[in-house]
Design a protein around this motif. Sequence first.
Motif, short mmCIF file in Angstrom:
data_model
loop_
_atom_site.label_atom_id
_atom_site.label_comp_id
_atom_site.label_asym_id
_atom_site.label_seq_id
_atom_site.Cartn_x
_atom_site.Cartn_y
_atom_site.Cartn_z
N TYR A 576 11.27 -1.65 -4.14
CA TYR A 576 11.48 -2.56 -5.27
C TYR A 576 10.90 -3.93 -4.91
O TYR A 576 11.01 -4.40 -3.78
CB TYR A 576 12.97 -2.70 -5.57
CG TYR A 576 13.27 -3.52 -6.80
CD1 TYR A 576 13.16 -2.96 -8.07
CD2 TYR A 576 13.63 -4.85 -6.70
CE1 TYR A 576 13.43 -3.71 -9.21
CE2 TYR A 576 13.90 -5.62 -7.83
CZ TYR A 576 13.79 -5.03 -9.09
OH TYR A 576 14.05 -5.77 -10.21
N GLY A 577 10.32 -4.56 -5.92
CA GLY A 577 9.83 -5.92 -5.76
C GLY A 577 8.31 -5.99 -5.71
O GLY A 577 7.62 -4.99 -5.48
N ASP A 578 7.80 -7.19 -5.94
CA ASP A 578 6.37 -7.48 -5.87
C ASP A 578 6.09 -7.98 -4.46
O ASP A 578 6.49 -9.09 -4.10
CB ASP A 578 6.03 -8.53 -6.93
CG ASP A 578 4.57 -8.94 -6.89
OD1 ASP A 578 3.76 -8.25 -6.24
OD2 ASP A 578 4.23 -9.97 -7.52
N ILE A 579 5.40 -7.19 -3.66
CA ILE A 579 5.16 -7.54 -2.25
C ILE A 579 3.90 -8.39 -2.14
O ILE A 579 2.82 -8.00 -2.61
CB ILE A 579 5.04 -6.28 -1.38
CG1 ILE A 579 6.37 -5.52 -1.38
CG2 ILE A 579 4.62 -6.64 0.04
CD1 ILE A 579 6.33 -4.22 -0.60
N ARG A 580 4.05 -9.55 -1.53
CA ARG A 580 2.93 -10.45 -1.24
C ARG A 580 2.83 -10.63 0.28
O ARG A 580 3.85 -10.64 0.98
CB ARG A 580 3.16 -11.81 -1.90
CG ARG A 580 3.35 -11.73 -3.42
CD ARG A 580 2.05 -11.50 -4.13
NE ARG A 580 2.21 -11.27 -5.56
CZ ARG A 580 1.28 -11.58 -6.47
NH1 ARG A 580 0.13 -12.12 -6.07
NH2 ARG A 580 1.50 -11.32 -7.74
N MET A 590 3.99 -16.43 -4.02
CA MET A 590 3.53 -15.65 -5.15
C MET A 590 2.02 -15.76 -5.35
O MET A 590 1.41 -14.95 -6.04
CB MET A 590 4.25 -16.09 -6.43
CG MET A 590 5.69 -15.58 -6.53
SD MET A 590 5.77 -13.77 -6.65
CE MET A 590 5.10 -13.49 -8.29
N ALA A 594 -1.45 -9.69 -3.29
CA ALA A 594 -0.47 -8.71 -3.76
C ALA A 594 -0.77 -7.37 -3.12
O ALA A 594 -1.92 -6.90 -3.14
CB ALA A 594 -0.52 -8.60 -5.28
N TYR A 595 0.25 -6.75 -2.58
CA TYR A 595 0.04 -5.45 -1.94
C TYR A 595 0.00 -4.36 -3.01
O TYR A 595 0.89 -4.27 -3.86
CB TYR A 595 1.16 -5.15 -0.96
CG TYR A 595 1.03 -3.78 -0.34
CD1 TYR A 595 0.07 -3.53 0.62
CD2 TYR A 595 1.84 -2.72 -0.75
CE1 TYR A 595 -0.09 -2.26 1.18
CE2 TYR A 595 1.70 -1.46 -0.20
CZ TYR A 595 0.74 -1.24 0.77
OH TYR A 595 0.58 0.02 1.30
N ALA A 596 -1.07 -3.55 -2.95
CA ALA A 596 -1.21 -2.44 -3.89
C ALA A 596 -1.51 -1.13 -3.19
O ALA A 596 -1.16 -0.06 -3.70
CB ALA A 596 -2.30 -2.75 -4.91
N ALA A 611 8.94 -9.60 -0.41
CA ALA A 611 9.09 -9.01 -1.74
C ALA A 611 9.75 -10.02 -2.68
O ALA A 611 10.74 -10.66 -2.31
CB ALA A 611 9.92 -7.74 -1.67
N ALA A 614 11.00 -10.13 -10.25
CA ALA A 614 10.09 -10.35 -11.37
C ALA A 614 9.97 -11.82 -11.74
O ALA A 614 8.91 -12.26 -12.20
CB ALA A 614 10.54 -9.53 -12.57
N GLY A 616 10.01 -14.28 -9.64
CA GLY A 616 9.48 -15.03 -8.51
C GLY A 616 10.49 -15.37 -7.45
O GLY A 616 10.16 -16.02 -6.46
#
Length: 800
Positions: A576-580, A590, A594-596, A611, A614, A616
């Motif tokens: 879960y989360g937006d990993i940077r 932010m 970004a990890y994809a 992480a 949404a 931030g």
Amino acid sequence: MGLRTRTAGVALRQGVLLFVALAGGICSSMAHAGDAAAAALPLLPMPAQVQRAPGHFEVSAATVISVSPGDAAAARAAHELANLLNRTRHLTLAVRVQGTAPAHAIRLQRDPHAAVEQAEGYALDVDAQGIRISARSDAGLFYGAMTLWQLLTPDNARGAVRVPALAIRDWPRFAWRGLMLDVARHYQSPATIKRLLDAMAEHKLNVFHWHLTDDQGWRIEIRRYPELTRIGAWRTPPGAGSGGEPERYGGFYTQAQIRDIVAYAAARHITVVPELDMPGHAQAAVAAYPRLIGVTDERPAVSVDWGVNPYLYGVDDASFAFIEHVLDEVMALFPSTYIHVGGDEAIKDQWKASPAVQAKMRTLGIKNEDGLQSWFIDRIGRYLAAHGRRLIGWDEILEGGLPASASVMSWRGTQGAIDAAKAGHDVVLAPAGSLYFDNLQSASADEPSGRLAILPLSKVYAFEPVDASLDAEQARHVLGLEAALWTEYMPSGWHVQHAIFPRIDALAERAWSPPQASHDWQDFLARLPAQLRRYRMQGIAFADSAFAVETTLEGGPAAALAANKARVSLGNQAHYGDIRYTVDGSAPTMASAAYAAPFEVTLPATIRALAFAADGTPLAAARTRTLDRVALSTRSSSDLHACPGGDLGLRVPLLPDLDRAGTPVYNVDLFHSCWIYPQARLDGVAAIHVDAARLARNYGLAHDQAKVVAYPANSAQGELEVRLDTCDGTVLARLPLPAGGAPGVRFDLQGTLPPHAGNHDLCLRFTAPIRGPLYAIGAVQLLDHAMAARHRPVSKEDGK
């Protein structure tokens, strides 16, 4: 506040009937995965029913919390809401007693005709004109106020806040929503207890199970028997006087303190259920009164050994008189319906060896010691019943036959609860594998001490208390569920908070919310960031393990060393989360990459990753992975594996009673002093360097003591062996251990290794005598010739 038998089943049945009756109305908008609007609400646990509407109401410093004259319950809930909101959002609201609710106010009202009739339920309505909370009970009003507090703290801002228009109808699934804290192993201050009670109330938990006595300490003042606290409340740690370990450890709660805590809990609608363990786990009591209650006249010391110890209560009239006198004072302090008597892990060796106990069994016609324990528990249960109380004990009380009056708390899985419920006994679920919070939350190296049976947040959330094999009548015997926190490896309040939060959120939702509102893991995760922000505002030291980013190398460190580059994957436990991330060691934001998908880096590199939610908000502290020759040649205690047939089951601190931030911790196998360094790249390796420690061997293993393996030594002190490929493989090095036996000492070991090429497992095992201290490994580093010349082994006395 006592708990009524079968309340959970009745509430659940009533909830289902109301659900059916309201189908097509408010229930059609109940929060679930498909209702995105409801899922966005920052609420934990999720209410039973939520209906959203257009609009909002703004709460500002001008908003009044209004209660009716003479409505004491509403006034208490209102003041609690106002105080909590002031502390967390710095928004001060006045509480006023008013016959009629003014416009644009928050109104709390005890109402016998409130929309929700279930026990502890409430109705909460928000529209452009104001906010109204009504309930038929004091507890319902309080829980409505706690829900409103969450609606008023959706972010970490201060001051005024908009609350969306909605209607909530809410009530608990179970009557027993518990948390157990063991203070016998490590004493926690009254202030720590009260902070925990505050948090329980905010999560709508209502049973505080207080484990007050055990082998390692007696924590409750009993005026008739003062030696229980003069002697039984204190122990001498195995490392006393060294490295900051106290000479004398312990503490107890006076009866005045207990009354204060019980009243504090009751004001928050929490029942305090005391536990006094019997017939086993009795060493502290026997240390205080050996001739009165012991099976022998021997006076033991208060135990410093975690685990299972041999001392039992006797079964003669004097022992029962003692227990009954103690229970008289306990019942005077605790108004709870239930009294917990333990009953777990009572090894019967002393009873088997005692002629007096064996004669008692023959007189009673009891065939074995398990039957004697059943008789013992039944006698205590009848005494409690004669005083209007009920006995509850751990599921071992099922052995030898369960007394008719007893309720069961099931910790050895769920089968004990299933068997007891099918036999007509009330049960509480507290299985070790799903609800023991002393299990660590991850295997990461930055976790503190605890049990290495990993219990992630997701597993707590997945636990279902009512087994599918129970029919409707049997299911009514499931009173609820409870998380347990045993504190052998948790000496401080910080440890307690780290272990409980945020797993308490998963516990609360499973205990409170109906199944259809608490089976959506992704929805739960979406609501959790708001709660983590509240924890930060309250100064709660929650664990961020579920969201901490882990860096994984394809092929492992050996492949990276061979190629001088690494293919890197990033992820976290919760997925879960937006990993940077960054690769130069700078702090990720932010605006960072970004990890994809997995990516490649050239050595050396320093990866830092984080992480974000949404909105931030960081979900965890940034984690760093250094990729260079030194780091990739080093394995921490957490990176080492168990040897074949072994199990690294514990992570223990340098000293057992040392409460110091940053204390080193070690993964150990109590039965095998043996570790595997996996897939070591040996090309160019000339030496091995080990950060080792001498720990206290303070473990009561009872009949399992014979399972401890001794490895052959070449010297009286022993050595650390390094073997190639397997633990029967070629000996590459024997590193002599330093003299001495005091625990709490760190030291370095270093030795040369013969040349080898390729990747190999290394088996590292201590050959020290097993009746002495426990040796452990903090880290292992493989050195090339240049590095070996720079390293010199040193002793690190006093935990430094």
